[in-house]
Scaffold this motif. Structure first.
Motif, PDB file in Angstrom:
ATOM      1  N   GLY A 225      26.723  31.115  46.294  1.00 46.42           N
ATOM      2  CA  GLY A 225      25.845  32.085  45.255  1.00 46.42           C
ATOM      3  C   GLY A 225      26.444  32.123  44.073  1.00 46.42           C
ATOM      4  N   GLN A 226      27.911  32.626  44.143  1.00 46.98           N
ATOM      5  CA  GLN A 226      28.441  32.652  42.797  1.00 46.98           C
ATOM      6  C   GLN A 226      28.826  31.282  41.903  1.00 46.98           C
ATOM      7  N   LEU A 227      29.009  30.219  42.584  1.00 52.22           N
ATOM      8  CA  LEU A 227      29.033  29.157  41.701  1.00 52.22           C
ATOM      9  C   LEU A 227      27.436  28.805  41.371  1.00 52.22           C
ATOM     10  N   ALA A 228      26.386  28.854  42.112  1.00 53.22           N
ATOM     11  CA  ALA A 228      24.907  28.433  41.528  1.00 53.22           C
ATOM     12  C   ALA A 228      24.777  29.700  40.325  1.00 53.22           C
ATOM     13  N   LEU A 229      25.089  30.841  40.459  1.00 52.52           N
ATOM     14  CA  LEU A 229      24.865  31.465  39.411  1.00 52.52           C
ATOM     15  C   LEU A 229      25.507  31.331  38.020  1.00 52.52           C
ATOM     16  N   GLU A 230      26.889  30.743  38.330  1.00 51.40           N
ATOM     17  CA  GLU A 230      27.664  30.321  36.942  1.00 51.40           C
ATOM     18  C   GLU A 230      26.793  28.967  36.470  1.00 51.40           C
ATOM     19  N   GLU A 231      26.375  28.176  37.308  1.00 51.12           N
ATOM     20  CA  GLU A 231      25.665  26.953  36.797  1.00 51.12           C
ATOM     21  C   GLU A 231      24.483  27.276  36.161  1.00 51.12           C
ATOM     22  N   GLU A 232      23.649  28.289  36.587  1.00 46.68           N
ATOM     23  CA  GLU A 232      22.476  28.684  36.130  1.00 46.68           C
ATOM     24  C   GLU A 232      22.677  29.110  34.770  1.00 46.68           C
ATOM     25  N   LEU A 233      23.793  30.080  34.610  1.00 47.05           N
ATOM     26  CA  LEU A 233      23.797  30.845  33.464  1.00 47.05           C
ATOM     27  C   LEU A 233      24.601  29.861  32.321  1.00 47.05           C
ATOM     28  N   LEU A 234      25.308  28.946  32.689  1.00 51.06           N
ATOM     29  CA  LEU A 234      26.091  28.184  31.939  1.00 51.06           C
ATOM     30  C   LEU A 234      25.400  27.749  30.512  1.00 51.06           C
ATOM     31  N   PRO A 235      24.170  27.133  30.635  1.00 49.87           N
ATOM     32  CA  PRO A 235      23.408  26.500  29.560  1.00 49.87           C
ATOM     33  C   PRO A 235      22.872  27.545  28.495  1.00 49.87           C
ATOM     34  N   SER A 236      22.961  28.945  28.841  1.00 51.85           N
ATOM     35  CA  SER A 236      22.692  30.066  28.065  1.00 51.85           C
ATOM     36  C   SER A 236      23.927  30.358  27.425  1.00 51.85           C
ATOM     37  N   ALA A 237      25.152  30.081  27.595  1.00 55.30           N
ATOM     38  CA  ALA A 237      26.176  30.609  26.949  1.00 55.30           C
ATOM     39  C   ALA A 237      26.380  29.862  25.283  1.00 55.30           C
ATOM     40  N   ASN A 238      26.830  30.963  24.801  1.00 57.81           N
ATOM     41  CA  ASN A 238      27.209  30.602  23.410  1.00 57.81           C
ATOM     42  C   ASN A 238      28.974  30.505  23.026  1.00 57.81           C
ATOM     43  N   LYS A 239      29.349  29.226  23.276  1.00 61.01           N
ATOM     44  CA  LYS A 239      30.704  28.939  23.228  1.00 61.01           C
ATOM     45  C   LYS A 239      31.624  29.443  24.253  1.00 61.01           C
ATOM     46  N   LEU A 240      31.240  30.689  24.856  1.00 60.32           N
ATOM     47  CA  LEU A 240      32.086  31.398  25.875  1.00 60.32           C
ATOM     48  C   LEU A 240      31.173  31.673  26.911  1.00 60.32           C
ATOM     49  N   LEU A 241      31.819  31.424  28.162  1.00 60.76           N
ATOM     50  CA  LEU A 241      30.961  31.969  29.370  1.00 60.76           C
ATOM     51  C   LEU A 241      31.973  32.976  30.071  1.00 60.76           C
ATOM     52  N   ILE A 242      31.325  34.141  30.112  1.00 57.28           N
ATOM     53  CA  ILE A 242      32.361  35.241  30.765  1.00 57.28           C
ATOM     54  C   ILE A 242      31.687  35.615  32.087  1.00 57.28           C
ATOM     55  N   CYS A 243      32.790  35.381  33.073  1.00 59.11           N
ATOM     56  CA  CYS A 243      32.428  35.362  34.446  1.00 59.11           C
ATOM     57  C   CYS A 243      33.082  36.648  35.110  1.00 59.11           C
ATOM     58  N   ASP A 244      32.341  37.534  35.612  1.00 63.46           N
ATOM     59  CA  ASP A 244      32.650  38.847  36.112  1.00 63.46           C
ATOM     60  C   ASP A 244      32.873  38.319  37.709  1.00 63.46           C
ATOM     61  N   THR A 245      34.227  38.112  37.823  1.00 62.61           N
ATOM     62  CA  THR A 245      34.967  37.352  39.071  1.00 62.61           C
ATOM     63  C   THR A 245      34.854  35.944  39.266  1.00 62.61           C
ATOM     64  N   THR A 246      35.307  35.452  40.173  1.00 61.98           N
ATOM     65  CA  THR A 246      35.057  34.172  40.597  1.00 61.98           C
ATOM     66  C   THR A 246      34.977  33.896  42.223  1.00 61.98           C
ATOM     67  N   PHE A 247      34.761  32.631  42.556  1.00 60.69           N
ATOM     68  CA  PHE A 247      34.684  32.423  43.759  1.00 60.69           C
ATOM     69  C   PHE A 247      36.113  32.611  44.628  1.00 60.69           C
ATOM     70  N   ILE A 248      37.240  32.866  43.797  1.00 60.53           N
ATOM     71  CA  ILE A 248      38.723  33.135  44.408  1.00 60.53           C
ATOM     72  C   ILE A 248      38.608  34.156  45.159  1.00 60.53           C
ATOM     73  N   THR A 249      37.727  35.128  44.895  1.00 63.19           N
ATOM     74  CA  THR A 249      37.329  36.561  45.587  1.00 63.19           C
ATOM     75  C   THR A 249      37.144  36.214  46.927  1.00 63.19           C
ATOM     76  N   VAL A 250      36.300  35.321  46.986  1.00 68.94           N
ATOM     77  CA  VAL A 250      36.245  34.910  48.633  1.00 68.94           C
ATOM     78  C   VAL A 250      37.311  34.515  49.289  1.00 68.94           C
ATOM     79  N   LYS A 251      38.056  33.865  48.760  1.00 71.01           N
ATOM     80  CA  LYS A 251      39.253  33.216  49.477  1.00 71.01           C
ATOM     81  C   LYS A 251      40.358  34.395  49.744  1.00 71.01           C
ATOM     82  N   ILE A 252      40.470  35.214  48.845  1.00 70.52           N
ATOM     83  CA  ILE A 252      41.306  36.523  48.958  1.00 70.52           C
ATOM     84  C   ILE A 252      40.912  37.446  50.099  1.00 70.52           C
ATOM     85  N   TRP A 253      39.608  37.732  50.079  1.00 73.83           N
ATOM     86  CA  TRP A 253      38.632  38.486  50.966  1.00 73.83           C
ATOM     87  C   TRP A 253      38.941  37.970  52.275  1.00 73.83           C
ATOM     88  N   SER A 254      38.676  36.528  52.591  1.00 72.21           N
ATOM     89  CA  SER A 254      38.530  35.920  53.870  1.00 72.21           C
ATOM     90  C   SER A 254      40.079  35.844  54.370  1.00 72.21           C
TER      91      SER A 254
END
Length: 178
Positions: free
Chosen positions: A62-91
């Motif tokens: 879901g995190q990756l899909a949301l990033e991909e969905e919003l990437l085309p709307s970005a203006n030079k920078l895409l700000i990501c509130d956390t990343t899927f690395i959180t899944v690795k850390i929690w798991s």
């Protein structure tokens, strides 16, 4: 609209209750771009029991899909509130290991700059937060993960206003924006 390959990705990461969502929204406003919310927050709010292995995989996807969905709307920078690395850390913490799907994606998914939020803000209770006494531990884990990726990162600390200014200065300096 920018070509997606020219969009710079900034990941705002760190332990629980360190102001990631707040700073992500502020940075997106400052740079007049979009920000990718933390997918797991909405996902977990709908769970009726403890988070399962399959839930972790769903949050990763879901995190990756949301990033991909919003990437085309970005203006030079895409700000990501956390990343899927959180899944690795929690798991790793909860299950003793991370899903192979997550591990194989780690070296492939590039973020230009990570802003690691420090644990110097007071804890704010929230039903989706679990570990108020482990922020120092998770701060160390985040540092290890970012160093393991040879990631470009800066630790952002101070009051909420100081964090915002520190983050903006870090981004501007890193990308030579001004």
């Amino acid at each position: 609209m920018e070509n997606n390959t020219s969009i710079k990705k900034i990941a705002v990461v760190g332990p629980e209750s360190t102001g990631k969502s707040t700073i992500s929204e502020q940075l997106a406003d400052h740079y007049q771009t979009v920000w990718v919310p933390e997918y797991s927050r909405e996902y977990c709010s709908k769970l009726t029991g403890p988070c399962s292995w399959e839930d972790e995989i769903n949050m990763f996807r879901g995190q990756l899909a949301l990033e991909e969905e919003l990437l085309p709307s970005a203006n030079k920078l895409l700000i990501c509130d956390t990343t899927f690395i959180t899944v690795k850390i929690w798991s790793d913490y909860v299950f003793g290991k991370a899903p192979e799907e997550v591990l194989s994606e780690l070296p492939k998914r590039h973020y230009d700059l990570y802003l690691l939020m420090d644990i110097d803000l007071p804890w704010e209770d929230d039903p989706l937060r679990n570990f108020p006494d482990l922020r120092e531990y998770f701060m160390g884990v985040w540092k290890e993960e970012l160093e393991g990726l040879n990631a470009n990162y800066a630790i952002i600390n101070g009051t909420q206003e100081a964090r915002k200014n520190h983050a903006i200065d870090t981004i501007n300096e890193f990308f030579n924006l001004f």
